[in-house]
Design an enzyme around this catalytic site. Structure first.
Site, short mmCIF file in Angstrom:
data_model
loop_
_atom_site.label_atom_id
_atom_site.label_comp_id
_atom_site.label_asym_id
_atom_site.label_seq_id
_atom_site.Cartn_x
_atom_site.Cartn_y
_atom_site.Cartn_z
N LYS A 1 0.85 -1.28 -0.75
CA LYS A 1 0.01 0.09 -0.36
C LYS A 1 0.64 1.57 0.17
CE LYS A 1 -4.59 -1.67 1.18
NZ LYS A 1 -4.91 -2.58 1.53
N LYS B 1 -4.42 -9.67 -6.68
CA LYS B 1 -5.25 -10.26 -5.92
C LYS B 1 -6.97 -10.40 -5.93
CE LYS B 1 -6.31 -10.68 -1.73
NZ LYS B 1 -6.60 -10.43 -0.49
N LYS C 1 -11.73 -7.34 -2.64
CA LYS C 1 -13.68 -6.94 -2.21
C LYS C 1 -12.78 -5.05 -2.56
CE LYS C 1 -13.86 -8.71 2.18
NZ LYS C 1 -11.91 -8.52 1.98
N1 AQP Z 1 -8.37 -14.17 -3.97
C1 AQP Z 1 -9.03 -14.17 -2.88
N2 AQP Z 1 -7.40 -15.61 -2.88
C2 AQP Z 1 -7.32 -16.38 -2.02
N3 AQP Z 1 -8.27 -16.86 -0.53
C3 AQP Z 1 -8.12 -15.35 -0.42
N4 AQP Z 1 -8.66 -14.55 1.03
C4 AQP Z 1 -9.45 -12.86 0.00
N5 AQP Z 1 -9.10 -12.74 -0.91
C5 AQP Z 1 -8.67 -14.10 -1.35
C6 AQP Z 1 -8.85 -15.12 2.20
O1 AQP Z 1 -10.28 -14.46 2.70
C7 AQP Z 1 -9.86 -15.13 4.18
C8 AQP Z 1 -10.25 -12.92 4.43
O2 AQP Z 1 -9.73 -12.14 3.52
P1 AQP Z 1 -10.13 -10.99 4.26
O3 AQP Z 1 -11.19 -10.58 3.28
O4 AQP Z 1 -10.21 -10.75 5.41
O5 AQP Z 1 -8.99 -10.18 4.12
P2 AQP Z 1 -8.25 -10.31 2.24
O6 AQP Z 1 -7.21 -10.84 2.45
O7 AQP Z 1 -7.16 -8.62 3.00
O8 AQP Z 1 -9.65 -9.48 1.60
P3 AQP Z 1 -9.54 -8.59 0.35
O9 AQP Z 1 -10.88 -8.93 -0.36
O10 AQP Z 1 -7.73 -8.07 -0.54
O11 AQP Z 1 -9.79 -7.07 1.36
P4 AQP Z 1 -9.77 -5.77 0.77
O12 AQP Z 1 -10.00 -5.61 -0.87
O13 AQP Z 1 -10.33 -5.05 2.13
O14 AQP Z 1 -7.93 -5.05 1.12
C9 AQP Z 1 -8.81 -14.74 4.25
O15 AQP Z 1 -8.07 -16.15 4.47
C10 AQP Z 1 -7.88 -14.60 3.22
O16 AQP Z 1 -6.27 -14.87 2.62
#
Ligand code: AQP
Length: 330
Positions: free
Chosen positions: A111, A193, A196
Protein backbone atom coordinates in the site's frame (compact mmCIF):
# COMPACT_ATOMS: atom_id res chain seq x y z
CA UNK A 1 -10.60 -32.18 19.15
CA UNK A 2 -8.08 -29.77 17.61
CA UNK A 3 -9.16 -26.14 17.36
CA UNK A 4 -9.16 -24.01 14.22
CA UNK A 5 -9.73 -20.27 13.93
CA UNK A 6 -10.29 -17.85 11.10
CA UNK A 7 -11.92 -14.54 10.29
CA UNK A 8 -12.94 -12.39 7.36
CA UNK A 9 -13.08 -8.60 7.26
CA UNK A 10 -16.14 -7.44 5.33
CA UNK A 11 -14.67 -4.22 3.90
CA UNK A 12 -17.11 -4.84 1.05
CA UNK A 13 -19.26 -7.68 -0.18
CA UNK A 14 -17.60 -11.10 0.23
CA UNK A 15 -15.98 -12.41 -2.93
CA UNK A 16 -15.41 -15.69 -4.70
CA UNK A 17 -11.78 -15.36 -3.47
CA UNK A 18 -12.99 -15.29 0.15
CA UNK A 19 -15.18 -18.29 -0.56
CA UNK A 20 -12.55 -20.45 -2.26
CA UNK A 21 -9.60 -19.30 -0.12
CA UNK A 22 -11.41 -19.31 3.22
CA UNK A 23 -15.14 -19.94 3.74
CA UNK A 24 -15.44 -23.15 1.75
CA UNK A 25 -12.66 -24.64 3.86
CA UNK A 26 -14.19 -23.49 7.15
CA UNK A 27 -17.27 -25.49 6.21
CA UNK A 28 -15.20 -28.56 5.38
CA UNK A 29 -13.25 -28.32 8.63
CA UNK A 30 -16.18 -27.79 11.01
CA UNK A 31 -16.86 -31.55 11.25
CA UNK A 32 -13.33 -32.48 12.25
CA UNK A 33 -12.22 -29.45 14.27
CA UNK A 34 -13.62 -27.12 16.86
CA UNK A 35 -14.13 -24.21 14.49
CA UNK A 36 -14.07 -20.57 15.60
CA UNK A 37 -15.12 -18.27 12.74
CA UNK A 38 -15.46 -14.59 13.46
CA UNK A 39 -16.23 -11.44 11.52
CA UNK A 40 -13.25 -9.11 11.84
CA UNK A 41 -15.19 -5.83 12.01
CA UNK A 42 -12.41 -3.95 13.83
CA UNK A 43 -10.07 -4.73 10.95
CA UNK A 44 -12.62 -3.22 8.54
CA UNK A 45 -12.18 0.28 9.95
CA UNK A 46 -8.43 0.47 9.34
CA UNK A 47 -9.66 2.05 6.09
CA UNK A 48 -12.65 4.44 6.14
CA UNK A 49 -15.99 2.70 5.61
CA UNK A 50 -19.30 4.43 5.08
CA UNK A 51 -21.17 3.43 8.30
CA UNK A 52 -24.49 2.34 6.75
CA UNK A 53 -22.73 0.34 4.06
CA UNK A 54 -20.46 -1.28 6.66
CA UNK A 55 -23.46 -2.36 8.75
CA UNK A 56 -25.04 -3.95 5.69
CA UNK A 57 -21.79 -5.69 4.75
CA UNK A 58 -21.44 -7.09 8.28
CA UNK A 59 -24.97 -8.50 8.31
CA UNK A 60 -24.47 -9.94 4.83
CA UNK A 61 -21.18 -11.52 5.87
CA UNK A 62 -22.83 -13.32 8.79
CA UNK A 63 -25.68 -14.44 6.53
CA UNK A 64 -23.14 -15.64 3.97
CA UNK A 65 -21.16 -17.59 6.57
CA UNK A 66 -24.38 -19.48 7.27
CA UNK A 67 -25.43 -19.64 3.61
CA UNK A 68 -22.09 -21.20 2.65
CA UNK A 69 -22.73 -23.96 5.19
CA UNK A 70 -21.22 -22.91 8.51
CA UNK A 71 -23.42 -24.46 11.17
CA UNK A 72 -23.72 -22.47 14.44
CA UNK A 73 -24.19 -25.75 16.31
CA UNK A 74 -20.72 -26.83 15.23
CA UNK A 75 -18.88 -23.54 14.74
CA UNK A 76 -18.61 -20.51 17.03
CA UNK A 77 -19.64 -17.51 14.92
CA UNK A 78 -19.38 -13.97 16.33
CA UNK A 79 -18.42 -10.35 15.75
CA UNK A 80 -14.95 -9.35 16.92
CA UNK A 81 -16.33 -6.24 18.72
CA UNK A 82 -18.67 -8.41 20.81
CA UNK A 83 -15.61 -9.84 22.56
CA UNK A 84 -13.78 -6.82 23.99
CA UNK A 85 -10.83 -8.97 25.06
CA UNK A 86 -9.56 -8.99 21.44
CA UNK A 87 -8.76 -5.27 21.51
CA UNK A 88 -7.17 -5.42 24.95
CA UNK A 89 -4.93 -8.34 24.05
CA UNK A 90 -4.22 -6.51 20.77
CA UNK A 91 -2.64 -3.67 22.74
CA UNK A 92 -0.54 -6.14 24.74
CA UNK A 93 0.56 -7.83 21.51
CA UNK A 94 1.53 -4.42 20.06
CA UNK A 95 3.79 -3.97 23.09
CA UNK A 96 5.47 -7.29 22.27
CA UNK A 97 5.93 -6.71 18.53
CA UNK A 98 8.89 -4.81 17.09
CA UNK A 99 8.58 -1.96 14.58
CA UNK A 100 11.00 -3.83 12.32
CA UNK A 101 8.60 -6.77 12.20
CA UNK A 102 5.64 -4.57 11.21
CA UNK A 103 7.81 -2.80 8.63
CA UNK A 104 8.39 -6.14 6.90
CA UNK A 105 4.67 -6.91 6.39
CA UNK A 106 4.16 -6.95 2.63
CA UNK A 107 0.47 -5.94 2.66
CA UNK A 108 1.34 -2.60 4.29
CA UNK A 109 4.49 -2.18 2.21
CA UNK A 110 2.44 -2.73 -0.99
CA UNK A 111 0.00 0.00 0.00
CA UNK A 112 2.90 2.37 0.78
CA UNK A 113 4.58 1.51 -2.52
CA UNK A 114 1.39 2.41 -4.40
CA UNK A 115 1.85 5.89 -2.98
CA UNK A 116 -1.39 5.78 -0.97
CA UNK A 117 -1.44 8.72 1.41
CA UNK A 118 -3.10 9.08 4.82
CA UNK A 119 -2.73 5.40 5.68
CA UNK A 120 -4.00 4.93 9.24
CA UNK A 121 -1.92 3.82 12.22
CA UNK A 122 -4.55 1.07 12.66
CA UNK A 123 -3.67 -0.34 9.26
CA UNK A 124 0.01 -0.43 10.20
CA UNK A 125 -0.59 -2.17 13.54
CA UNK A 126 -3.38 -4.46 12.41
CA UNK A 127 -1.13 -7.56 12.41
CA UNK A 128 -0.80 -7.09 16.19
CA UNK A 129 -4.59 -7.17 16.63
CA UNK A 130 -4.67 -10.18 14.32
CA UNK A 131 -2.13 -11.90 16.61
CA UNK A 132 -4.47 -11.27 19.53
CA UNK A 133 -7.51 -12.53 17.55
CA UNK A 134 -5.66 -15.79 17.07
CA UNK A 135 -3.71 -16.32 20.28
CA UNK A 136 -6.63 -15.55 22.59
CA UNK A 137 -8.25 -18.85 21.52
CA UNK A 138 -5.16 -21.11 21.48
CA UNK A 139 -6.02 -22.61 18.08
CA UNK A 140 -3.95 -25.44 16.60
CA UNK A 141 -4.51 -24.24 13.01
CA UNK A 142 -5.33 -21.01 11.20
CA UNK A 143 -6.57 -21.61 7.64
CA UNK A 144 -5.65 -18.61 5.45
CA UNK A 145 -5.14 -17.59 1.86
CA UNK A 146 -1.54 -17.11 0.69
CA UNK A 147 -1.63 -13.34 1.41
CA UNK A 148 -2.29 -13.81 5.13
CA UNK A 149 0.39 -16.43 5.76
CA UNK A 150 2.97 -13.81 6.69
CA UNK A 151 0.71 -12.42 9.43
CA UNK A 152 0.26 -15.87 10.96
CA UNK A 153 4.03 -16.32 10.87
CA UNK A 154 4.42 -13.02 12.72
CA UNK A 155 1.84 -14.24 15.25
CA UNK A 156 3.95 -17.34 15.84
CA UNK A 157 7.11 -15.26 16.35
CA UNK A 158 5.39 -12.96 18.83
CA UNK A 159 3.83 -15.89 20.72
CA UNK A 160 7.20 -17.65 20.98
CA UNK A 161 8.77 -14.42 22.26
CA UNK A 162 5.97 -13.91 24.79
CA UNK A 163 6.22 -17.50 26.05
CA UNK A 164 9.96 -17.08 26.41
CA UNK A 165 9.63 -13.80 28.35
CA UNK A 166 6.70 -14.64 30.58
CA UNK A 167 6.42 -18.42 30.65
CA UNK A 168 4.33 -20.80 28.58
CA UNK A 169 1.08 -18.92 27.83
CA UNK A 170 0.11 -19.33 24.18
CA UNK A 171 -0.19 -22.34 21.92
CA UNK A 172 1.89 -21.78 18.75
CA UNK A 173 -0.58 -21.98 15.82
CA UNK A 174 0.15 -23.43 12.37
CA UNK A 175 -1.02 -21.59 9.21
CA UNK A 176 -2.92 -23.87 6.84
CA UNK A 177 -2.68 -22.81 3.19
CA UNK A 178 -4.39 -25.06 0.68
CA UNK A 179 -2.67 -26.10 -2.56
CA UNK A 180 -5.35 -25.01 -5.04
CA UNK A 181 -7.24 -21.72 -4.65
CA UNK A 182 -5.03 -20.09 -2.03
CA UNK A 183 -4.81 -16.99 -4.19
CA UNK A 184 -7.63 -16.35 -6.64
CA UNK A 185 -6.65 -13.55 -8.99
CA UNK A 186 -8.61 -10.67 -10.47
CA UNK A 187 -10.40 -11.62 -13.71
CA UNK A 188 -9.51 -8.29 -15.31
CA UNK A 189 -5.86 -8.29 -14.18
CA UNK A 190 -4.61 -11.76 -13.25
CA UNK A 191 -1.40 -10.31 -11.81
CA UNK A 192 -3.46 -8.93 -8.89
CA UNK A 193 -5.40 -10.74 -6.16
CA UNK A 194 -9.20 -10.74 -6.45
CA UNK A 195 -10.08 -8.18 -3.76
CA UNK A 196 -13.29 -6.72 -2.39
CA UNK A 197 -11.94 -3.20 -2.62
CA UNK A 198 -10.68 -3.48 -6.21
CA UNK A 199 -11.34 -0.17 -7.99
CA UNK A 200 -13.16 -1.61 -10.97
CA UNK A 201 -15.42 -4.48 -9.95
CA UNK A 202 -15.12 -6.22 -13.33
CA UNK A 203 -12.36 -8.49 -12.06
CA UNK A 204 -14.13 -9.51 -8.88
CA UNK A 205 -17.03 -11.91 -8.48
CA UNK A 206 -19.11 -11.17 -5.40
CA UNK A 207 -21.02 -13.99 -3.75
CA UNK A 208 -24.20 -11.95 -4.12
CA UNK A 209 -23.62 -11.04 -7.79
CA UNK A 210 -26.59 -11.76 -10.05
CA UNK A 211 -25.79 -14.97 -11.98
CA UNK A 212 -25.91 -13.10 -15.29
CA UNK A 213 -23.42 -10.54 -13.99
CA UNK A 214 -21.03 -13.24 -12.74
CA UNK A 215 -21.31 -15.08 -16.07
CA UNK A 216 -20.45 -11.90 -17.97
CA UNK A 217 -17.40 -11.24 -15.78
CA UNK A 218 -16.05 -14.73 -16.50
CA UNK A 219 -16.74 -14.53 -20.21
CA UNK A 220 -14.81 -11.21 -20.29
CA UNK A 221 -11.91 -12.51 -18.16
CA UNK A 222 -8.48 -11.50 -19.49
CA UNK A 223 -6.62 -14.45 -21.08
CA UNK A 224 -3.67 -14.69 -23.53
CA UNK A 225 -2.72 -15.62 -27.10
CA UNK A 226 -1.45 -19.14 -26.38
CA UNK A 227 -4.77 -20.62 -27.57
CA UNK A 228 -4.70 -23.76 -25.46
CA UNK A 229 -6.11 -24.44 -22.01
CA UNK A 230 -3.06 -25.18 -19.85
CA UNK A 231 -1.99 -24.55 -16.28
CA UNK A 232 0.95 -22.18 -16.47
CA UNK A 233 0.58 -19.28 -14.00
CA UNK A 234 3.58 -17.46 -15.54
CA UNK A 235 2.73 -17.64 -19.26
CA UNK A 236 -1.04 -18.04 -18.89
CA UNK A 237 -2.05 -16.40 -15.58
CA UNK A 238 -5.67 -15.71 -16.63
CA UNK A 239 -6.41 -19.24 -17.85
CA UNK A 240 -4.57 -20.73 -14.85
CA UNK A 241 -6.73 -18.62 -12.53
CA UNK A 242 -9.91 -19.84 -14.23
CA UNK A 243 -8.63 -23.42 -13.92
CA UNK A 244 -8.07 -22.92 -10.18
CA UNK A 245 -11.57 -21.49 -9.76
CA UNK A 246 -13.11 -24.39 -11.71
CA UNK A 247 -11.13 -27.05 -9.89
CA UNK A 248 -11.78 -25.59 -6.41
CA UNK A 249 -15.53 -25.53 -6.99
CA UNK A 250 -16.00 -28.71 -9.04
CA UNK A 251 -13.33 -30.76 -7.21
CA UNK A 252 -12.16 -31.99 -10.61
CA UNK A 253 -8.32 -32.07 -10.75
CA UNK A 254 -6.77 -29.38 -12.95
CA UNK A 255 -5.05 -32.01 -15.17
CA UNK A 256 -8.40 -33.64 -15.86
CA UNK A 257 -9.97 -30.31 -16.88
CA UNK A 258 -7.06 -29.40 -19.18
CA UNK A 259 -7.22 -32.88 -20.75
CA UNK A 260 -10.95 -32.44 -21.52
CA UNK A 261 -10.27 -29.08 -23.18
CA UNK A 262 -7.37 -30.30 -25.34
CA UNK A 263 -7.80 -28.70 -28.79
CA UNK A 264 -10.81 -26.62 -27.71
CA UNK A 265 -11.13 -22.82 -27.60
CA UNK A 266 -11.13 -20.42 -24.66
CA UNK A 267 -14.78 -19.49 -25.27
CA UNK A 268 -15.96 -23.03 -24.63
CA UNK A 269 -13.73 -23.30 -21.54
CA UNK A 270 -14.96 -20.00 -20.08
CA UNK A 271 -18.56 -21.10 -20.63
CA UNK A 272 -17.98 -24.19 -18.50
CA UNK A 273 -16.20 -22.18 -15.78
CA UNK A 274 -19.17 -19.80 -15.75
CA UNK A 275 -21.60 -22.72 -15.36
CA UNK A 276 -19.64 -24.09 -12.41
CA UNK A 277 -19.44 -20.67 -10.70
CA UNK A 278 -23.08 -19.76 -11.32
CA UNK A 279 -24.31 -23.12 -9.96
CA UNK A 280 -22.36 -22.48 -6.73
CA UNK A 281 -23.57 -18.87 -6.44
CA UNK A 282 -27.20 -19.89 -6.98
CA UNK A 283 -26.97 -22.44 -4.17
CA UNK A 284 -25.40 -19.92 -1.79
CA UNK A 285 -27.84 -17.15 -2.73
CA UNK A 286 -30.91 -19.35 -2.17
CA UNK A 287 -29.62 -20.17 1.34
CA UNK A 288 -28.80 -16.50 1.93
CA UNK A 289 -32.36 -15.41 1.07
CA UNK A 290 -33.81 -18.02 3.45
CA UNK A 291 -31.49 -16.92 6.29
CA UNK A 292 -32.39 -13.25 5.85
CA UNK A 293 -36.11 -14.16 5.81
CA UNK A 294 -35.78 -16.26 8.97
CA UNK A 295 -34.00 -13.47 10.86
CA UNK A 296 -31.37 -15.80 12.33
CA UNK A 297 -28.44 -13.42 12.51
CA UNK A 298 -28.86 -11.76 15.93
CA UNK A 299 -29.37 -15.06 17.75
CA UNK A 300 -26.38 -16.72 16.09
CA UNK A 301 -24.14 -13.76 16.99
CA UNK A 302 -25.34 -13.62 20.58
CA UNK A 303 -24.76 -17.31 21.20
CA UNK A 304 -21.41 -17.27 19.43
CA UNK A 305 -20.17 -14.23 21.37
CA UNK A 306 -21.09 -15.81 24.72
CA UNK A 307 -19.08 -18.94 23.87
CA UNK A 308 -16.11 -16.96 22.55
CA UNK A 309 -16.11 -14.54 25.51
CA UNK A 310 -15.78 -17.32 28.06
CA UNK A 311 -12.60 -18.61 26.38
CA UNK A 312 -11.16 -15.14 25.69
CA UNK A 313 -11.74 -13.76 29.20
CA UNK A 314 -9.86 -16.65 30.82
CA UNK A 315 -6.93 -16.27 28.47
CA UNK A 316 -6.68 -12.48 28.86
CA UNK A 317 -6.70 -12.86 32.63
CA UNK A 318 -3.88 -15.38 32.43
CA UNK A 319 -1.86 -13.08 30.13
CA UNK A 320 -2.35 -10.07 32.41
CA UNK A 321 -1.28 -12.04 35.48
CA UNK A 322 1.80 -13.27 33.63
CA UNK A 323 2.93 -9.79 32.62
CA UNK A 324 2.23 -8.30 36.04
CA UNK A 325 -0.54 -5.80 35.26
CA UNK A 326 -3.32 -7.76 36.99
CA UNK A 327 -3.29 -7.55 40.79
CA UNK A 328 -6.72 -8.97 41.58
CA UNK A 329 -7.23 -12.73 41.52
CA UNK A 330 -10.27 -13.72 39.44
N1 AQP B 1 -8.41 -13.64 -3.82
C1 AQP B 1 -8.32 -14.49 -2.81
N2 AQP B 1 -7.93 -15.76 -3.00
C2 AQP B 1 -7.85 -16.65 -1.98
N3 AQP B 1 -8.12 -16.32 -0.68
C3 AQP B 1 -8.51 -15.06 -0.44
N4 AQP B 1 -8.85 -14.42 0.69
C4 AQP B 1 -9.18 -13.14 0.41
N5 AQP B 1 -9.07 -12.91 -0.91
C5 AQP B 1 -8.64 -14.07 -1.48
C6 AQP B 1 -8.81 -15.08 2.01
O1 AQP B 1 -10.05 -14.81 2.67
C7 AQP B 1 -9.79 -14.68 4.07
C8 AQP B 1 -10.40 -13.40 4.56
O2 AQP B 1 -9.75 -12.33 3.93
P1 AQP B 1 -10.18 -10.85 4.24
O3 AQP B 1 -11.35 -10.53 3.42
O4 AQP B 1 -10.32 -10.71 5.69
O5 AQP B 1 -8.93 -9.99 3.87
P2 AQP B 1 -8.18 -9.73 2.52
O6 AQP B 1 -7.37 -10.93 2.16
O7 AQP B 1 -7.43 -8.45 2.69
O8 AQP B 1 -9.35 -9.55 1.46
P3 AQP B 1 -9.52 -8.45 0.35
O9 AQP B 1 -10.75 -8.81 -0.39
O10 AQP B 1 -8.28 -8.28 -0.44
O11 AQP B 1 -9.82 -7.18 1.24
P4 AQP B 1 -9.44 -5.67 0.95
O12 AQP B 1 -9.84 -5.41 -0.48
O13 AQP B 1 -10.25 -4.88 1.93
O14 AQP B 1 -7.96 -5.53 1.19
C9 AQP B 1 -8.28 -14.73 4.28
O15 AQP B 1 -7.91 -16.04 4.69
C10 AQP B 1 -7.76 -14.42 2.91
O16 AQP B 1 -6.47 -14.96 2.70
Amino acid sequence: MKRMLSGIKPTGQLTLGNYIGALKNFVRYQDDYEMIAFIANLHCITVYQEPQELKKNLRDAVALYLACGLDPKKATIFLQTDVLEHAQLGYIMACNTYLGELNRMTQFKDKMAKGETNLSAGLYTYPTLMSADILIYDPDYVPVGEDQKQHVELTRDVAIRFNHRYGDTFKIPEPLVQKVGARIMSLSDPSKKMSKSEESNKGCIYLLDEPAVARKKIMSAVTDNEAHVAFDPVKQPGISNLLQIHSSLSNEPIESITARFEGKGYGEFKKEVAEVVVAELEKIQANYRAIIAENQIERVLEEGAAKARSIAARKLNKVQRRIGIEIRKR
